[in-house]
Design a protein around this motif. Structure first.
Motif, short mmCIF file in Angstrom:
data_model
loop_
_atom_site.label_atom_id
_atom_site.label_comp_id
_atom_site.label_asym_id
_atom_site.label_seq_id
_atom_site.Cartn_x
_atom_site.Cartn_y
_atom_site.Cartn_z
N TYR A 56 0.84 -1.20 0.00
CA TYR A 56 0.00 0.00 0.00
C TYR A 56 0.87 1.25 0.00
O TYR A 56 1.92 1.29 0.64
CB TYR A 56 -0.93 0.03 1.22
CG TYR A 56 -2.17 -0.82 1.06
CD1 TYR A 56 -3.30 -0.31 0.42
CD2 TYR A 56 -2.20 -2.12 1.54
CE1 TYR A 56 -4.44 -1.09 0.27
CE2 TYR A 56 -3.34 -2.90 1.39
CZ TYR A 56 -4.46 -2.38 0.76
OH TYR A 56 -5.58 -3.15 0.62
N GLU A 60 0.34 1.89 7.25
CA GLU A 60 -0.60 0.87 7.70
C GLU A 60 -0.01 0.09 8.86
O GLU A 60 1.12 -0.41 8.79
CB GLU A 60 -0.99 -0.10 6.58
CG GLU A 60 -2.07 -1.08 7.00
CD GLU A 60 -2.42 -2.10 5.92
OE1 GLU A 60 -3.36 -2.89 6.16
OE2 GLU A 60 -1.74 -2.12 4.87
N PHE A 92 -7.63 2.34 0.78
CA PHE A 92 -7.82 1.54 1.98
C PHE A 92 -9.33 1.34 2.14
O PHE A 92 -10.05 2.25 2.56
CB PHE A 92 -7.24 2.26 3.21
CG PHE A 92 -5.75 2.24 3.26
CD1 PHE A 92 -5.06 1.18 3.83
CD2 PHE A 92 -5.01 3.29 2.72
CE1 PHE A 92 -3.67 1.16 3.88
CE2 PHE A 92 -3.62 3.28 2.76
CZ PHE A 92 -2.95 2.21 3.34
N ASN A 95 -9.42 -1.86 5.45
CA ASN A 95 -8.37 -1.78 6.47
C ASN A 95 -8.09 -0.35 6.92
O ASN A 95 -7.02 -0.05 7.42
CB ASN A 95 -7.08 -2.42 5.96
CG ASN A 95 -6.71 -1.94 4.57
OD1 ASN A 95 -7.45 -1.21 3.91
ND2 ASN A 95 -5.53 -2.34 4.10
N TYR A 96 -9.04 0.55 6.73
CA TYR A 96 -8.88 1.92 7.19
C TYR A 96 -9.28 2.02 8.66
O TYR A 96 -10.03 1.17 9.16
CB TYR A 96 -9.71 2.89 6.34
CG TYR A 96 -11.20 2.64 6.37
CD1 TYR A 96 -12.01 3.28 7.31
CD2 TYR A 96 -11.79 1.76 5.49
CE1 TYR A 96 -13.38 3.04 7.35
CE2 TYR A 96 -13.16 1.52 5.52
CZ TYR A 96 -13.94 2.17 6.46
OH TYR A 96 -15.29 1.92 6.49
N GLY A 159 -5.04 1.85 8.14
CA GLY A 159 -4.16 2.48 7.17
C GLY A 159 -4.67 3.81 6.67
O GLY A 159 -5.88 4.00 6.47
#
Length: 335
Positions: A56, A60, A92, A95-96, A159
């Motif tokens: 990414y 993260e 993201f 997974n944010y 992230g």
């Protein structure tokens, strides 16, 4: 970006190209903290897996299995007054962080990451609030204090692609009085107050430190179109508020990297009270050239107006001079 808050047009005080640095993070298991302040927009390449998983373009952290939160501290490239922040979670999606908060501190000198983490007095600018994934989450800030560092907190983990900290530089008078300085520079408190056109790139780039490496590092306008025989009918311009009132000695107009779209000519005026006075008469410019001009400004000016004829681009505008007594007094008065 037409619906974006007005603060997003201000310079990003944290960006790497202005000298910002991510000095500490408690975790960067999946992606490096330094990505937060990269100048380019975040990117994404699907199915690019490393030994830690999908790569990414952002910061993260691991999946947290215990109470707590993740934090990163950013030293601003230019200390200043913050008017808004953007927490960009681009790409993201699963997974944010569900929530974030942001604090700021004003610390003198060059503190270590440990000092910042354990001893700095952190002031809340963005209270804990929800964010959405794959979005530029924008938060206006109303605080007139000068800050040197910000701390981004993820609740609890996740992230973030980019952190943008928009505002105006606030100079340290101690360094502005050490000798002639560039009073137009962002790092010394100069900022753009008006511009006729920033179609291709921002006029704030004119005041960035260093030299342009590519054309996109400067300010470039769209092409003006004129009726036949009316090439002199209009031109592009930019106005800059200086760090403080100063007596100027040298003005620099740099067209580096602009090979076929530099202005044909330019002029510079300075504001004295409510009047504009000529500092540099209309003068021919060459492409891809660093032009330096002596000026004789005894009265002291607070603002500059750069007119380019008829359009085009420049990479940098410099204004070297010394603060007047009135300029120094304005900087040292209590905020």
């Amino acid at each position: 970006m037409t619906d974006a808050p007005k603060f997003t047009q201000l310079p990003d005080l944290a960006v790497r190209s202005l000298g910002g640095s991510v000095v500490w993070a408690n975790d960067e298991s999946f992606a490096e903290k330094e990505n937060l302040i990269r100048p380019l927009p975040p990117g994404y390449s699907p199915a690019t897996f490393g030994h830690k998983g999908q790569v990414y373009d952002g910061w993260e952290t691991r999946r947290r299995r215990e109470p707590g939160c993740d934090e990163a501290i950013v030293r601003l490239g230019v200390p200043g007054v913050i008017h808004g922040v953007v927490v960009d979670t681009a790409f993201f999606t699963g997974n944010y962080p569900p929530e974030i908060s942001l604090e700021a501190a004003a610390v003198a000198g060059y503190p270590s990451p440990e000092t910042l983490r354990d001893e700095a007095k952190w002031e809340p600018l963005v209270l804990r609030t929800a964010v959405t994934g794959d979005s530029a989450n924008m938060f206006p800030v109303s605080d007139e204090r000068r800050f040197t560092h910000v701390k981004l907190t993820l609740h609890p983990d996740g992230g973030v692609a980019r952190l943008r900290v928009h505002g105006y530089g606030a100079p340290d008078p101690e360094f502005l009085t050490a000798g002639p300085v560039d009073v137009a520079a962002l790092e010394n408190g100069g900022h753009v107050t008006g511009c006729s056109n920033w179609f291709y790139s921002s006029p704030h780039n004119l005041l960035m430190p260093g030299y342009a490496r590519v054309m996109g590092d400067g300010w470039e306008t769209s092409r003006r179109r004129f009726p036949s025989g009316e090439w002199e009918s209009s031109n592009d311009w930019v106005e800059v508020h200086l760090a403080a009132e100063a007596a100027l000695r040298v003005v620099e107009l740099d067209t580096t990297c602009f090979l076929h779209n530099a202005p044909g000519a330019a002029s510079v005026r300075g504001r004295v009270g409510d009047e504009w006075v000529e500092l540099l008469p209309r003068t021919a410019l060459q492409p891809d050239t660093r032009h330096r001009f002596r000026v004789d400004d005894e009265a002291g000016v607070t603002d500059l107006r750069l007119d380019i004829y008829p359009d085009g681009g420049l990479s940098r505008l410099r204004a070297w001079g010394t603060l007047t007594p009135a300029g120094l007094a304005a900087l040292t008065e209590p905020r």
